[in-house]
Design an enzyme around this catalytic site. Structure first.
Site, short mmCIF file in Angstrom:
data_model
loop_
_atom_site.label_atom_id
_atom_site.label_comp_id
_atom_site.label_asym_id
_atom_site.label_seq_id
_atom_site.Cartn_x
_atom_site.Cartn_y
_atom_site.Cartn_z
N GLY A 147 -21.78 -17.43 30.62
CA GLY A 147 -20.65 -16.60 30.22
C GLY A 147 -19.55 -17.39 29.55
N CYS A 148 -18.32 -17.07 29.88
CA CYS A 148 -17.17 -17.66 29.21
C CYS A 148 -17.06 -19.17 29.41
CB CYS A 148 -15.88 -16.99 29.69
SG CYS A 148 -15.78 -15.23 29.30
N VAL A 149 -17.66 -19.68 30.47
CA VAL A 149 -17.55 -21.12 30.75
C VAL A 149 -18.49 -21.95 29.88
CG1 VAL A 149 -19.32 -21.43 32.55
CG2 VAL A 149 -17.17 -22.69 32.71
#
Length: 359
Positions: A147-149
């Site tokens: 995801g965003c990481v």
């Protein structure tokens, strides 16, 4: 603890590039279309309007012209659209990064590919490899689910690879087409927030080792963190219509409770502290996330200006977000020799990635 020794062969960011789809729509128009979609079933349109307005986003780039989203009523249709668009904008970002680094596609030895907005087997990086004419011997590491990481995590993993093979060049490529994950039947607050928050884009980064003439920042230390029993904080629920957002109100509490100690202990391993960080490259997760980071880390005014600016102009680009912010920093030549920068990525898990840079 002794600080890391920085050598000429340390992993170094030698080129970055970004790309946005050409279908730009201002936030007011997008919110209006979403309101039309949900107004007959949504019980509190005033709350919808308040949520959309509080995000502070002026507009976003969409994978498709807005009219072409109407027929996308199944996961198969949205994923097919992802398969068409993702390789195109991914190749544009990769070409720009190569151009800025003064390299050719065949100079890349390992391609790390990250996404969380579409599924392909073989993964999308194979199509980018073919489009750019990369070597058939290229090594590949497609990563799905961070995801965003993943922008920060991918930077760390590519740097790890270059530490092992300093004569090679690694590319990190992120493609996120968040608009294609819209769940039109989901009237939850989480989906209302996500529908107004996430945007589409692609970013690429090149990392090399034996590049004495390069002037980009060195990756001198990284830290990966996964907090136990936090799977319900952030992520996807896979449903018949595709990716349904999981977004808990506890997210900012988790960040507030942990980020200060984690950042300080990480920096202490390099015998520096927060006051030594000149450039904060924080994931533009949303207004509440950025406000929480500013408060928890006691950051000086405007420390996250680039993150706020990215959020306002293109929305949350998931894994590509920190790469867009770093790209702007490098293109502005805003860093001086000896400056430290810190990449902060946060994503499902709940997970955090910290990457320390030095110019």
């Amino acid at each position: 603890m002794r600080p890391s020794v920085i050598s000429n062969n340390s992993p170094r960011v030698i080129g970055t590039g970004t790309a946005l789809p050409g279908n730009y729509v201002d936030q007011e128009q997008l919110s209006s279309r979403l309101r039309e979609l949900w107004e007959k079933r949504y019980s509190d349109l005033r709350r919808f309007d308040k949520i959309q307005g509080a995000l502070g986003i002026t507009g976003r780039h969409l994978a498709l012209p807005i009219e072409e989203y109407i027929p996308l009523d199944t996961f198969a249709k949205t994923n097919d659209a992802w398969l068409r668009v993702a390789p195109e904008i991914g190749a544009v970002a990769a070409e720009l990064a190569l151009e800025r680094a003064g390299l050719k596609p065949r100079d890349v030895d390992h391609l790390f590919f990250v996404t969380v907005t579409g599924i392909a087997v073989p993964s999308i990086d194979t199509r980018v490899i073919s489009a750019l004419g990369m070597r058939k011997e290229i090594k590949r590491t497609p990563i799905f689910g961070l995801g965003c990481v993943a922008g920060a995590a991918g930077t760390a993993r590519a740097a790890d690879y270059i530490r092992a093979f300093p004569s090679e060049v690694a590319m990190l490529l992120s493609v996120e087409l968040c608009s294609l994950t819209l769940q039109r039947e989901d009237l939850s607050i989480a989906n209302v927030i996500a529908s107004g928050l996430f945007g589409d884009g692609a970013a690429a980064m090149l990392i090399g080792g034996n590049t004495p003439a390069a002037t980009g920042p060195q990756v001198i230390a990284t830290r990966s963190l996964v907090f136990p029993n936090t799977e319900e904080i952030l992520g996807w629920e896979i449903v018949d219509s595709g990716f349904k957002i999981v977004l808990s109100s506890k997210l900012t509490d988790l960040v507030r409770a942990n980020i200060l100690d984690e950042v300080d202990s990480f920096l202490a391993t390099q015998q520096i502290d927060r006051s030594d960080i000149c450039h904060w490259i924080a994931h533009a997760g949303g207004p509440k996330v950025l406000e929480t980071l500013e408060g928890a880390l006691a950051l000086p005014e405007a420390a996250l200006a680039r993150s706020w600016r990215s959020l306002q102009s293109v929305g949350n680009l998931s894994s590509a977000s920190v790469m867009f912010i770093l790209d702007e920093l490098l293109e502005d030549n805003a860093a001086a020799p000896g400056d430290y920068g810190l990449i902060i990525g946060m994503g499902p898990g709940f997970s955090v990635e910290l990457v320390l840079l030095k110019w």
